[in-house]
Scaffold this motif. Structure first.
Motif, PDB file in Angstrom:
ATOM      1  N   GLY A  93      11.514   3.775   3.541  1.00  0.00           N
ATOM      2  CA  GLY A  93      10.260   4.413   3.930  1.00  0.00           C
ATOM      3  C   GLY A  93       9.057   3.708   3.327  1.00  0.00           C
ATOM      4  O   GLY A  93       8.035   3.509   3.994  1.00  0.00           O
ATOM      5  N   SER A  94       9.166   3.304   2.078  1.00  0.00           N
ATOM      6  CA  SER A  94       8.079   2.581   1.420  1.00  0.00           C
ATOM      7  C   SER A  94       7.822   1.249   2.108  1.00  0.00           C
ATOM      8  O   SER A  94       6.678   0.852   2.307  1.00  0.00           O
ATOM      9  N   SER A  95       8.888   0.575   2.513  1.00  0.00           N
ATOM     10  CA  SER A  95       8.722  -0.738   3.144  1.00  0.00           C
ATOM     11  C   SER A  95       8.146  -0.633   4.546  1.00  0.00           C
ATOM     12  O   SER A  95       7.598  -1.596   5.061  1.00  0.00           O
ATOM     13  N   ARG A  96       8.235   0.544   5.173  1.00  0.00           N
ATOM     14  CA  ARG A  96       7.593   0.731   6.469  1.00  0.00           C
ATOM     15  C   ARG A  96       6.092   0.959   6.307  1.00  0.00           C
ATOM     16  O   ARG A  96       5.326   0.726   7.221  1.00  0.00           O
ATOM     17  N   ALA A 121       3.734  -3.571   2.135  1.00  0.00           N
ATOM     18  CA  ALA A 121       4.486  -4.801   1.883  1.00  0.00           C
ATOM     19  C   ALA A 121       5.229  -4.586   0.562  1.00  0.00           C
ATOM     20  O   ALA A 121       4.602  -4.318  -0.458  1.00  0.00           O
ATOM     21  N   THR A 122       6.562  -4.648   0.587  1.00  0.00           N
ATOM     22  CA  THR A 122       7.363  -4.368  -0.609  1.00  0.00           C
ATOM     23  C   THR A 122       8.389  -5.463  -0.857  1.00  0.00           C
ATOM     24  O   THR A 122       8.613  -6.327  -0.019  1.00  0.00           O
ATOM     25  N   SER A 123       9.044  -5.333  -1.992  1.00  0.00           N
ATOM     26  CA  SER A 123      10.137  -6.245  -2.331  1.00  0.00           C
ATOM     27  C   SER A 123      11.386  -5.925  -1.518  1.00  0.00           C
ATOM     28  O   SER A 123      12.366  -6.649  -1.581  1.00  0.00           O
ATOM     29  N   GLY A 124      11.365  -4.817  -0.778  1.00  0.00           N
ATOM     30  CA  GLY A 124      12.511  -4.411   0.024  1.00  0.00           C
ATOM     31  C   GLY A 124      13.507  -3.614  -0.795  1.00  0.00           C
ATOM     32  O   GLY A 124      13.257  -3.256  -1.936  1.00  0.00           O
ATOM     33  N   VAL A 125      14.638  -3.362  -0.191  1.00  0.00           N
ATOM     34  CA  VAL A 125      15.675  -2.576  -0.862  1.00  0.00           C
ATOM     35  C   VAL A 125      16.246  -3.418  -1.996  1.00  0.00           C
ATOM     36  O   VAL A 125      16.698  -4.539  -1.796  1.00  0.00           O
ATOM     37  N   THR A 126      16.198  -2.874  -3.191  1.00  0.00           N
ATOM     38  CA  THR A 126      16.666  -3.582  -4.376  1.00  0.00           C
ATOM     39  C   THR A 126      17.974  -2.964  -4.855  1.00  0.00           C
ATOM     40  O   THR A 126      18.348  -1.879  -4.398  1.00  0.00           O
ATOM     41  N   PRO A 127      18.681  -3.637  -5.750  1.00  0.00           N
ATOM     42  CA  PRO A 127      19.947  -3.073  -6.233  1.00  0.00           C
ATOM     43  C   PRO A 127      19.764  -1.688  -6.854  1.00  0.00           C
ATOM     44  O   PRO A 127      18.738  -1.399  -7.471  1.00  0.00           O
ATOM     45  N   THR A 157       3.854  -5.855   7.719  1.00  0.00           N
ATOM     46  CA  THR A 157       3.633  -6.550   8.990  1.00  0.00           C
ATOM     47  C   THR A 157       4.926  -6.722   9.779  1.00  0.00           C
ATOM     48  O   THR A 157       4.927  -7.313  10.841  1.00  0.00           O
ATOM     49  N   ALA A 158       6.032  -6.192   9.288  1.00  0.00           N
ATOM     50  CA  ALA A 158       7.324  -6.368   9.948  1.00  0.00           C
ATOM     51  C   ALA A 158       7.582  -5.312  11.031  1.00  0.00           C
ATOM     52  O   ALA A 158       8.610  -5.317  11.657  1.00  0.00           O
ATOM     53  N   ARG A 159       6.643  -4.428  11.264  1.00  0.00           N
ATOM     54  CA  ARG A 159       6.876  -3.377  12.258  1.00  0.00           C
ATOM     55  C   ARG A 159       6.869  -3.882  13.657  1.00  0.00           C
ATOM     56  O   ARG A 159       6.347  -4.791  14.088  1.00  0.00           O
TER      57      ARG A 159
END
Length: 69
Positions: A32-35, A38-44, A67-69
């Motif tokens: 949800g945050s990455s939507r 701009a984030t580091s994405g899903v991390t471990p 910007t990936a939407r």
């Protein structure tokens, strides 16, 4: 966990520490945050031995929408 000062060198950069009962919940929050930003994405995801639940960390730039939407 210590904050990595190199990751928050200017306004608008944040580190989100996520704690939840299970991995699915943590992944939902990170996705949800990455939507939104701009984030580091899903991390471990990790568990602290003897502690409840799971944890993860996300680095985000809240000045820029993703910007990936």
């Amino acid at each position: 966990m210590e904050i990595d000062e190199q990751r928050i060198t200017e306004p608008g950069l944040v580190i989100l520490d996520v704690a939840a009962a299970d991995e699915d919940t943590v992944h939902t929050v990170m996705e949800g945050s990455s939507r939104r930003w701009a984030t580091s994405g899903v991390t471990p995801v990790w568990r602290t031995p003897g502690g409840p639940g799971v944890r993860s960390r996300v680095y985000a730039d809240v000045r820029r929408p993703d910007t990936a939407r």
